[in-house]
Design a protein around this motif. Structure first.
Motif, PDB file in Angstrom:
ATOM      1  N   LEU A  35       0.847  -1.191   0.000  1.00 56.25           N
ATOM      2  CA  LEU A  35       0.000   0.000   0.000  1.00 56.25           C
ATOM      3  C   LEU A  35       0.882   1.239   0.000  1.00 56.25           C
ATOM      4  O   LEU A  35       1.732   1.400   0.871  1.00 56.25           O
ATOM      5  CB  LEU A  35      -0.939   0.018   1.215  1.00 56.25           C
ATOM      6  CG  LEU A  35      -1.826   1.262   1.364  1.00 56.25           C
ATOM      7  CD1 LEU A  35      -2.747   1.435   0.153  1.00 56.25           C
ATOM      8  CD2 LEU A  35      -2.641   1.184   2.649  1.00 56.25           C
ATOM      9  N   ASP A  36       0.682   2.075  -0.996  1.00 58.86           N
ATOM     10  CA  ASP A  36       1.346   3.369  -1.076  1.00 58.86           C
ATOM     11  C   ASP A  36       0.267   4.435  -0.941  1.00 58.86           C
ATOM     12  O   ASP A  36      -0.822   4.290  -1.493  1.00 58.86           O
ATOM     13  CB  ASP A  36       2.060   3.543  -2.422  1.00 58.86           C
ATOM     14  CG  ASP A  36       3.110   2.483  -2.665  1.00 58.86           C
ATOM     15  OD1 ASP A  36       3.786   2.078  -1.704  1.00 58.86           O
ATOM     16  OD2 ASP A  36       3.257   2.061  -3.819  1.00 58.86           O
ATOM     17  N   VAL A  37       0.567   5.503  -0.228  1.00 58.06           N
ATOM     18  CA  VAL A  37      -0.381   6.598  -0.066  1.00 58.06           C
ATOM     19  C   VAL A  37       0.297   7.872  -0.547  1.00 58.06           C
ATOM     20  O   VAL A  37       1.412   8.191  -0.121  1.00 58.06           O
ATOM     21  CB  VAL A  37      -0.839   6.740   1.399  1.00 58.06           C
ATOM     22  CG1 VAL A  37      -1.850   7.870   1.533  1.00 58.06           C
ATOM     23  CG2 VAL A  37      -1.440   5.431   1.902  1.00 58.06           C
ATOM     24  N   VAL A  38      -0.383   8.582  -1.442  1.00 58.69           N
ATOM     25  CA  VAL A  38       0.179   9.800  -2.025  1.00 58.69           C
ATOM     26  C   VAL A  38      -0.715  10.990  -1.730  1.00 58.69           C
ATOM     27  O   VAL A  38      -1.941  10.868  -1.678  1.00 58.69           O
ATOM     28  CB  VAL A  38       0.377   9.656  -3.559  1.00 58.69           C
ATOM     29  CG1 VAL A  38      -0.944   9.462  -4.283  1.00 58.69           C
ATOM     30  CG2 VAL A  38       1.136  10.841  -4.134  1.00 58.69           C
ATOM     31  N   THR A  39      -0.095  12.130  -1.493  1.00 53.85           N
ATOM     32  CA  THR A  39      -0.781  13.409  -1.458  1.00 53.85           C
ATOM     33  C   THR A  39       0.002  14.350  -2.364  1.00 53.85           C
ATOM     34  O   THR A  39       1.212  14.177  -2.536  1.00 53.85           O
ATOM     35  CB  THR A  39      -0.912  13.969  -0.022  1.00 53.85           C
ATOM     36  OG1 THR A  39      -1.848  15.052  -0.027  1.00 53.85           O
ATOM     37  CG2 THR A  39       0.417  14.429   0.535  1.00 53.85           C
ATOM     38  N   VAL A  40      -0.693  15.297  -2.952  1.00 56.19           N
ATOM     39  CA  VAL A  40      -0.058  16.180  -3.933  1.00 56.19           C
ATOM     40  C   VAL A  40      -0.157  17.625  -3.476  1.00 56.19           C
ATOM     41  O   VAL A  40      -1.248  18.121  -3.173  1.00 56.19           O
ATOM     42  CB  VAL A  40      -0.705  16.022  -5.324  1.00 56.19           C
ATOM     43  CG1 VAL A  40      -0.006  16.912  -6.346  1.00 56.19           C
ATOM     44  CG2 VAL A  40      -0.676  14.568  -5.774  1.00 56.19           C
ATOM     45  N   LEU A  41       1.001  18.274  -3.441  1.00 55.33           N
ATOM     46  CA  LEU A  41       1.049  19.705  -3.152  1.00 55.33           C
ATOM     47  C   LEU A  41       0.992  20.465  -4.469  1.00 55.33           C
ATOM     48  O   LEU A  41       1.596  20.041  -5.456  1.00 55.33           O
ATOM     49  CB  LEU A  41       2.360  20.064  -2.440  1.00 55.33           C
ATOM     50  CG  LEU A  41       2.621  19.424  -1.091  1.00 55.33           C
ATOM     51  CD1 LEU A  41       4.000  19.826  -0.582  1.00 55.33           C
ATOM     52  CD2 LEU A  41       1.552  19.826  -0.093  1.00 55.33           C
ATOM     53  N   PRO A  42       0.303  21.598  -4.497  1.00 54.36           N
ATOM     54  CA  PRO A  42       0.296  22.392  -5.732  1.00 54.36           C
ATOM     55  C   PRO A  42       1.675  22.995  -5.969  1.00 54.36           C
ATOM     56  O   PRO A  42       2.409  23.285  -5.024  1.00 54.36           O
ATOM     57  CB  PRO A  42      -0.745  23.478  -5.457  1.00 54.36           C
ATOM     58  CG  PRO A  42      -0.882  23.532  -3.975  1.00 54.36           C
ATOM     59  CD  PRO A  42      -0.500  22.184  -3.437  1.00 54.36           C
ATOM     60  N   ASP A  43       2.022  23.171  -7.231  1.00 50.53           N
ATOM     61  CA  ASP A  43       3.303  23.817  -7.528  1.00 50.53           C
ATOM     62  C   ASP A  43       3.091  25.326  -7.623  1.00 50.53           C
ATOM     63  O   ASP A  43       1.981  25.828  -7.524  1.00 50.53           O
ATOM     64  CB  ASP A  43       3.949  23.248  -8.783  1.00 50.53           C
ATOM     65  CG  ASP A  43       3.120  23.464 -10.035  1.00 50.53           C
ATOM     66  OD1 ASP A  43       2.080  24.138  -9.960  1.00 50.53           O
ATOM     67  OD2 ASP A  43       3.514  22.950 -11.087  1.00 50.53           O
ATOM     68  N   ASN A  82       0.546   1.337   9.544  1.00 50.27           N
ATOM     69  CA  ASN A  82       1.215   2.500   8.975  1.00 50.27           C
ATOM     70  C   ASN A  82       2.702   2.230   8.717  1.00 50.27           C
ATOM     71  O   ASN A  82       3.280   2.776   7.778  1.00 50.27           O
ATOM     72  CB  ASN A  82       1.050   3.713   9.889  1.00 50.27           C
ATOM     73  CG  ASN A  82       1.559   4.984   9.256  1.00 50.27           C
ATOM     74  OD1 ASN A  82       1.284   5.270   8.099  1.00 50.27           O
ATOM     75  ND2 ASN A  82       2.323   5.740  10.020  1.00 50.27           N
ATOM     76  N   ALA A  83       3.302   1.384   9.528  1.00 51.08           N
ATOM     77  CA  ALA A  83       4.735   1.090   9.388  1.00 51.08           C
ATOM     78  C   ALA A  83       5.062   0.423   8.052  1.00 51.08           C
ATOM     79  O   ALA A  83       6.200   0.491   7.585  1.00 51.08           O
ATOM     80  CB  ALA A  83       5.200   0.213  10.546  1.00 51.08           C
ATOM     81  N   THR A  84       4.081  -0.216   7.415  1.00 51.09           N
ATOM     82  CA  THR A  84       4.330  -0.914   6.154  1.00 51.09           C
ATOM     83  C   THR A  84       3.950  -0.083   4.928  1.00 51.09           C
ATOM     84  O   THR A  84       4.147  -0.524   3.798  1.00 51.09           O
ATOM     85  CB  THR A  84       3.535  -2.232   6.096  1.00 51.09           C
ATOM     86  OG1 THR A  84       2.135  -1.944   6.115  1.00 51.09           O
ATOM     87  CG2 THR A  84       3.903  -3.140   7.267  1.00 51.09           C
ATOM     88  N   ILE A  85       3.414   1.108   5.149  1.00 51.48           N
ATOM     89  CA  ILE A  85       2.962   1.964   4.049  1.00 51.48           C
ATOM     90  C   ILE A  85       4.111   2.821   3.539  1.00 51.48           C
ATOM     91  O   ILE A  85       4.911   3.332   4.324  1.00 51.48           O
ATOM     92  CB  ILE A  85       1.801   2.875   4.524  1.00 51.48           C
ATOM     93  CG1 ILE A  85       0.589   2.039   4.890  1.00 51.48           C
ATOM     94  CG2 ILE A  85       1.450   3.927   3.471  1.00 51.48           C
ATOM     95  CD1 ILE A  85      -0.532   2.832   5.540  1.00 51.48           C
ATOM     96  N   ARG A  86       4.167   2.980   2.216  1.00 53.18           N
ATOM     97  CA  ARG A  86       5.099   3.947   1.628  1.00 53.18           C
ATOM     98  C   ARG A  86       4.322   5.253   1.471  1.00 53.18           C
ATOM     99  O   ARG A  86       3.294   5.295   0.806  1.00 53.18           O
ATOM    100  CB  ARG A  86       5.622   3.476   0.281  1.00 53.18           C
ATOM    101  CG  ARG A  86       6.551   2.283   0.413  1.00 53.18           C
ATOM    102  CD  ARG A  86       7.226   1.931  -0.883  1.00 53.18           C
ATOM    103  NE  ARG A  86       6.257   1.431  -1.858  1.00 53.18           N
ATOM    104  CZ  ARG A  86       6.560   0.631  -2.870  1.00 53.18           C
ATOM    105  NH1 ARG A  86       7.799   0.233  -3.045  1.00 53.18           N
ATOM    106  NH2 ARG A  86       5.628   0.236  -3.710  1.00 53.18           N
ATOM    107  N   HIS A  87       4.834   6.313   2.080  1.00 55.96           N
ATOM    108  CA  HIS A  87       4.191   7.628   2.054  1.00 55.96           C
ATOM    109  C   HIS A  87       4.886   8.485   0.991  1.00 55.96           C
ATOM    110  O   HIS A  87       6.099   8.643   1.040  1.00 55.96           O
ATOM    111  CB  HIS A  87       4.301   8.304   3.419  1.00 55.96           C
ATOM    112  CG  HIS A  87       3.753   7.471   4.529  1.00 55.96           C
ATOM    113  ND1 HIS A  87       4.522   6.554   5.210  1.00 55.96           N
ATOM    114  CD2 HIS A  87       2.514   7.389   5.056  1.00 55.96           C
ATOM    115  CE1 HIS A  87       3.780   5.963   6.131  1.00 55.96           C
ATOM    116  NE2 HIS A  87       2.547   6.444   6.057  1.00 55.96           N
ATOM    117  N   VAL A  88       4.102   9.042   0.073  1.00 51.66           N
ATOM    118  CA  VAL A  88       4.660   9.808  -1.039  1.00 51.66           C
ATOM    119  C   VAL A  88       4.041  11.196  -1.064  1.00 51.66           C
ATOM    120  O   VAL A  88       2.818  11.335  -1.018  1.00 51.66           O
ATOM    121  CB  VAL A  88       4.385   9.108  -2.392  1.00 51.66           C
ATOM    122  CG1 VAL A  88       4.963   9.895  -3.545  1.00 51.66           C
ATOM    123  CG2 VAL A  88       4.912   7.672  -2.384  1.00 51.66           C
ATOM    124  N   VAL A  89       4.877  12.209  -1.147  1.00 52.07           N
ATOM    125  CA  VAL A  89       4.410  13.580  -1.332  1.00 52.07           C
ATOM    126  C   VAL A  89       4.923  14.034  -2.690  1.00 52.07           C
ATOM    127  O   VAL A  89       6.131  14.036  -2.942  1.00 52.07           O
ATOM    128  CB  VAL A  89       4.920  14.524  -0.223  1.00 52.07           C
ATOM    129  CG1 VAL A  89       4.473  15.958  -0.499  1.00 52.07           C
ATOM    130  CG2 VAL A  89       4.434  14.060   1.141  1.00 52.07           C
TER     131      VAL A  89
END
Length: 143
Positions: A35-43, A82-89
């Motif tokens: 499981l990967d979780v991504v959030t996107v910041l505006p540029d 949560n320890a097994t999740i890859r967090h991506v911004v």
């Protein structure tokens, strides 16, 4: 059978994406998928706009977003999961960055919420609609 599930959340919405995150975890767990979780910041858009910010603004914003993403995942799914999740911004246009992240992570399923629809996007929010339309992999939309 999924090997990698990407869940897209908007940390600026607080816990509104908790059901999306829970569904993504459930789908990943059913297949034993990453499981990967991504959030996107505006540029910043135009390069001249970046001149109004301190030089380290982007790095600080990215770190703060990462911390909020980790906290959201831990709060919703628990510390052990949560320890097994890859967090991506990511930074950029939300739907484009979600698709890029899915491709680079090798995701074969994207889980996204349908938020804030207006008249032209009556059934899906604009980002969910674009992800569905342009994705090369399956997309699970949580309402």
């Amino acid at each position: 059978m999924s090997k990698s599930v990407l869940c897209a959340v908007d940390i600026s919405n607080g816990k509104i994406d908790a059901p999306v995150l829970k569904q993504a975890a459930k789908l990943a767990d059913m297949d034993g998928a990453q499981l990967d979780v991504v959030t996107v910041l505006p540029d910043f858009g135009e390069s001249w706009v970046s001149g109004f910010f301190k030089p380290d603004f982007h790095e600080k914003a990215t770190q703060e977003a990462h911390d909020q993403l980790v906290a959201l995942c831990e709060d919703v799914l628990g510390a052990e999961r949560n320890a097994t999740i890859r967090h991506v911004v990511a930074t950029g246009t939300a739907y484009q960055e979600i698709l890029k992240t899915a491709e680079s992570a090798g995701s074969d399923l994207i889980v996204i919420g349908a938020h804030k629809p207006d008249f032209k996007d009556y059934l899906l929010g604009p980002n969910a609609a674009r992800v569905v339309r342009h994705s090369d992999v399956s997309v699970y939309v949580v309402r």
